[in-house]
Design a protein around this motif. Structure first.
Motif, PDB file in Angstrom:
ATOM      1  N   LYS A 105     -10.032  15.906  -2.024  1.00 44.87           N
ATOM      2  CA  LYS A 105      -9.679  14.637  -2.655  1.00 44.87           C
ATOM      3  C   LYS A 105      -8.476  14.802  -3.584  1.00 44.87           C
ATOM      4  CE  LYS A 105     -13.240  12.273  -1.017  1.00 44.87           C
ATOM      5  NZ  LYS A 105     -13.107  11.072  -0.163  1.00 44.87           N
ATOM      6  N   ARG A 145      -2.579   5.105  -3.119  1.00 44.64           N
ATOM      7  CA  ARG A 145      -3.769   4.502  -2.527  1.00 44.64           C
ATOM      8  C   ARG A 145      -3.503   4.110  -1.075  1.00 44.64           C
ATOM      9  NH1 ARG A 145      -8.383   5.279  -4.204  1.00 44.64           N
ATOM     10  NH2 ARG A 145      -7.801   4.708  -6.338  1.00 44.64           N
ATOM     11  N   GLU A 205      -9.087   6.520   1.208  1.00 41.16           N
ATOM     12  CA  GLU A 205     -10.332   6.923   0.563  1.00 41.16           C
ATOM     13  C   GLU A 205     -10.327   8.395   0.121  1.00 41.16           C
ATOM     14  OE1 GLU A 205     -12.931   7.987   4.589  1.00 41.16           O
ATOM     15  OE2 GLU A 205     -13.311   6.132   3.479  1.00 41.16           O
TER      16      GLU A 205
END
Length: 393
Positions: free
Chosen positions: A304, A325, A330
């Motif tokens: 992430k 984003r 995600e």
């Protein structure tokens, strides 16, 4: 020749002066005879950590069924972190709430999370220390491995009595090719229950040279096993191991990526930082592609991106976050770490924000905003860990 001597003198002179000045500052903050302890927690904070009501904590105290907290003149109850852990384990025995004891059970693998990005100033160490302290407060057994020769994370524990960090007492001692020592021997306990550290030092730079010699001697990618094998020795003792990587994509960082079960990439929402991260990803991909071809690739439960030092009212940053984003989707954490003087002040005091009492700040609301930001980010990362273990939300 004279010019060379002057440059050498410059480096030596200011290296010595700076080391002495910072040493004096460190001693002033934490004198050798001082005992550094974790702060205490109010019943409100304890209730939040345990996920129960404050009324329940009060009832437990009044009934004498739990640890005896310190009571101030105003009647406020204050608990040590050891007492919070005692309460947690007591509640777990009564099965009051599922996973109130969050430690992993049989079948759940120790999560090894590499915090990495080769852009300096991306808040790798701040991310690591705050995540590590958050997880310890939540009841996990946490080990942090400082893999940066600059040893910033190690320095946060400077002059800590009982820490016993000496030259050569670093992670390199456990991963060197000759005369490596058991990893357990370089683990240092801290003043925070459930939070241990393996230190770094300049000797970690020797790993790069040692790898080059080993590859010349035997070939192959066996050097990548040094970090996983060292961590495997002590993985059963911990729930989460955090790797604070150096701001470079060297052999040690590559080793951490192959040892990891998860990866966090902190990125400030600034053009230069995002651009540098793109180059980091491109270079890392090329290296990992080669490793995949020889059967030494990395398998992660999650990877992430995390926005750090974020100022929501700064329009260029808001636009850059929107771009991130759009690109990362995600794979970009929903929450961001806010840029805050409270966080930078705490690190200046060689503490995480979780160690500092709110009352120490002249602007408590600044502390509140910063701690709310950190809590949101760390809770999101905690959910990644528990999801990797297969636990239901």
């Amino acid at each position: 020749m004279t010019r060379h001597l002057r440059s050498l003198e410059f480096m030596n002179t200011f290296s010595t002066k700076l080391e002495k000045a910072l040493g004096n500052l460190s001693v002033a903050q934490f004198p050798p005879d001082a005992v550094r302890t974790m702060r205490t927690f109010s019943s409100t904070e304890v209730a939040g950590l345990l996920g129960v009501t404050e009324a329940y904590i009060r009832q437990v105290s009044l009934r004498g069924q739990g640890p005896e907290p310190e009571t101030t003149a105003s009647g406020k109850r204050l608990y040590t972190l050891e007492q919070v852990l005692e309460l947690r384990m007591s509640l777990a025995e009564k099965a009051r709430k599922k996973w109130i004891n969050p430690r992993r059970v049989d079948g759940e693998q120790c999560q090894i999370i590499a915090v990495t990005n080769f852009k300096g100033g991306s808040s790798k160490t701040s991310t690591t220390i705050h995540l590590g302290h958050w997880l310890a407060l939540r009841g996990y057994r946490v080990l942090v491995v400082d893999m940066d020769p600059q040893a910033s994370l190690t320095a946060l524990h400077g002059t800590l009595p009982g820490f016993d960090h000496h030259e050569g007492d670093t992670f390199y001692s456990a991963i060197r090719f000759e005369n490596a020592i058991p990893t357990r021997e370089v683990i240092r306990n801290t003043h925070i229950v459930g939070f241990d550290v393996i230190c770094a030092g300049l000797d970690l730079t020797e790993f790069e040279t040692a790898v080059a010699l080993e590859m010349r001697k035997s070939g192959g990618t066996g050097f990548l096993l040094r970090v996983p094998q060292a961590l495997e020795q002590i993985a059963d003792d911990y729930d989460v191991i955090l790797l604070d990587s150096a701001p470079s994509l060297n052999f040690l960082t590559l080793s951490s990526l192959t040892a990891a079960t998860g990866v966090l990439i902190p990125v400030p929402a600034q053009m230069l930082d995002v651009d540098s991260t793109g180059k980091f990803l491109e270079l890392a991909a090329s290296y990992l592609r080669v490793l995949d071809e020889v059967g030494a690739g990395a398998d992660w439960d999650f990877a992430k991106f995390l926005v750090t030092k974020f100022e929501a009212n700064d329009h260029p940053q808001a636009n850059m976050q929107a771009l991130m984003r759009q690109v990362f989707g995600e794979d970009l954490l929903l929450n961001a770490v806010a840029k805050s003087t409270a966080i930078s002040d705490a690190l200046t005091w060689k503490q995480s924000l979780y160690e500092v009492q709110r009352s120490r700040f002249s602007a408590p609301k600044t502390y509140d905003r910063a701690i709310e930001s950190l809590n949101a980010v760390n809770a999101e990362i905690e959910s990644l860990i528990t999801t990797a273990w297969g636990r239901e939300p």
